[in-house]
Design an enzyme around this catalytic site. Structure first.
Site, PDB file in Angstrom:
ATOM      1  CB  CYS A 102       8.766  -6.469  25.553  1.00  0.00           C
ATOM      2  SG  CYS A 102       9.399  -8.154  25.391  1.00  0.00           S
ATOM      3  CB  CYS A 253      15.721  -9.610  24.717  1.00  0.00           C
ATOM      4  SG  CYS A 253      15.379  -7.839  24.854  1.00  0.00           S
TER       5      CYS A 253
END
Length: 314
Positions: A102, A253
């Protein structure tokens, strides 16, 4: 914020009582973080799901365990080629499923290592960490961090090269299925370009968009509106919302911002800039393209990281 103690979670977290945690975010993409320098903390998917539950737990988009690479099979394999990757970012989605990595989480992870006294990283210094998406190099720039996210690639290279799109995406609030392009940043993304901000705001992301064909491991879906003009002072600008697999819509994100910049730059064609700003509901991140080892183009993601609270599971 002073340390806090949570109210009792349900029985699914039995055995985790007394576990210390921190809560942090990168442009609103939030995480529960746990330091496990001895590699003894076993986390089951149901543990993660309860801890990340926003009504019955701490609440987060995902959970990150900081563990020495040598204490994980994935980490030991990585150390063979990258011995300097001492720490491994063991990342789980909010539903408990494992994820490759991530981008926002990497920044928060390194900031957490600093806050916990597990590393020393002066302004301008770099650190290599391990993830399931490979080793990542992170540079501290004041209160921000810049991450070499590694090379990008098309998930369906033949179709993408020939048609500039390789799939279609349907979502509630969009009148018809839209063409899309699937990009791997070590994890899968499918990027849709929309015409205007009103269309982006009207797209409903309570449920997962339908992607056809769906990448084998599923995909995160980014809906993107290019700025008008697209480029000012040599920097491109886009606005994005994202539905993350295993999580739902998130405020940001990092790998998705990178994939969105890759796709818009690809569609813009020759002369598109190397530097981009990506506006997300939780703030703004920067994306840059540069030549990496072996002639592969790499992507750099930069932005803030914040620890907002510390506590103990009760």
């Amino acid at each position: 914020m002073d340390s806090i103690a949570t109210s009792t979670l349900n029985h699914s977290t039995a055995g985790l009582s007394g576990l210390a945690f921190s809560k942090g975010h990168g442009t609103g993409n939030d995480f529960v973080l746990i330091a496990d320098p001895e590699g003894i903390q076993a986390l089951q998917p149901e543990h993660v799901a309860v801890i990340c539950d926003r009504h019955r737990g701490i609440g987060a988009d995902g959970l990150i365990r900081a563990v020495p690479s040598a204490l994980l099979p994935e980490g030991r394999g990585l150390l063979e080629s990258t011995p300097e990757a001492e720490w491994f970012m063991d990342y789980r989605n909010g539903d408990g499923s494992l994820s490759e990595m991530c981008g926002n989480g990497v920044r928060v992870f390194v900031h957490f290592l600093r806050e916990e006294g597990l590393i020393t990283l002066e302004d301008g210094d770099s650190l290599v960490i391990g993830t399931r998406g490979g080793a990542k190099t992170v540079v501290r720039t004041g209160d921000h961090y810049a991450v070499d996210m590694g090379p990008w690639e098309f998930i369906f290279p033949g179709d993408a090269a020939a048609k500039a799109m390789d799939s279609t995406v349907s979502a509630e609030g969009l009148d018809v299925a839209r063409p899309a392009l699937s990009i791997s940043m070590g994890n899968p993304h499918t990027v849709v370009a929309l015409a205007e901000l009103a269309e982006l705001e009207a797209t409903k992301l309570f449920t997962a968009p339908m992607v056809d064909p769906l990448p084998v491991d599923g995909t995160n879906v980014e809906f993107v509106v290019p700025a008008d003009p697209l480029v000012e002072h040599g920097v491109g600008a886009i606005t994005m919302r994202v539905h993350e697999r295993g999580v739902g819509e998130t405020q940001s994100c990092g790998t998705g911002a990178c994939a969105a910049a890759v796709a818009i730059r690809h569609w813009a064609g020759p002369g598109a800039p190397e530097a981009w700003t990506v506006a997300v509901p939780g703030g703004q991140v920067g994306v840059k393209f540069f030549a990496g080892p072996g002639g592969h183009e790499h992507v750099e993601l930069s932005g803030p990281a914040v620890i907002v609270a510390r506590g103990t599971l009760s």
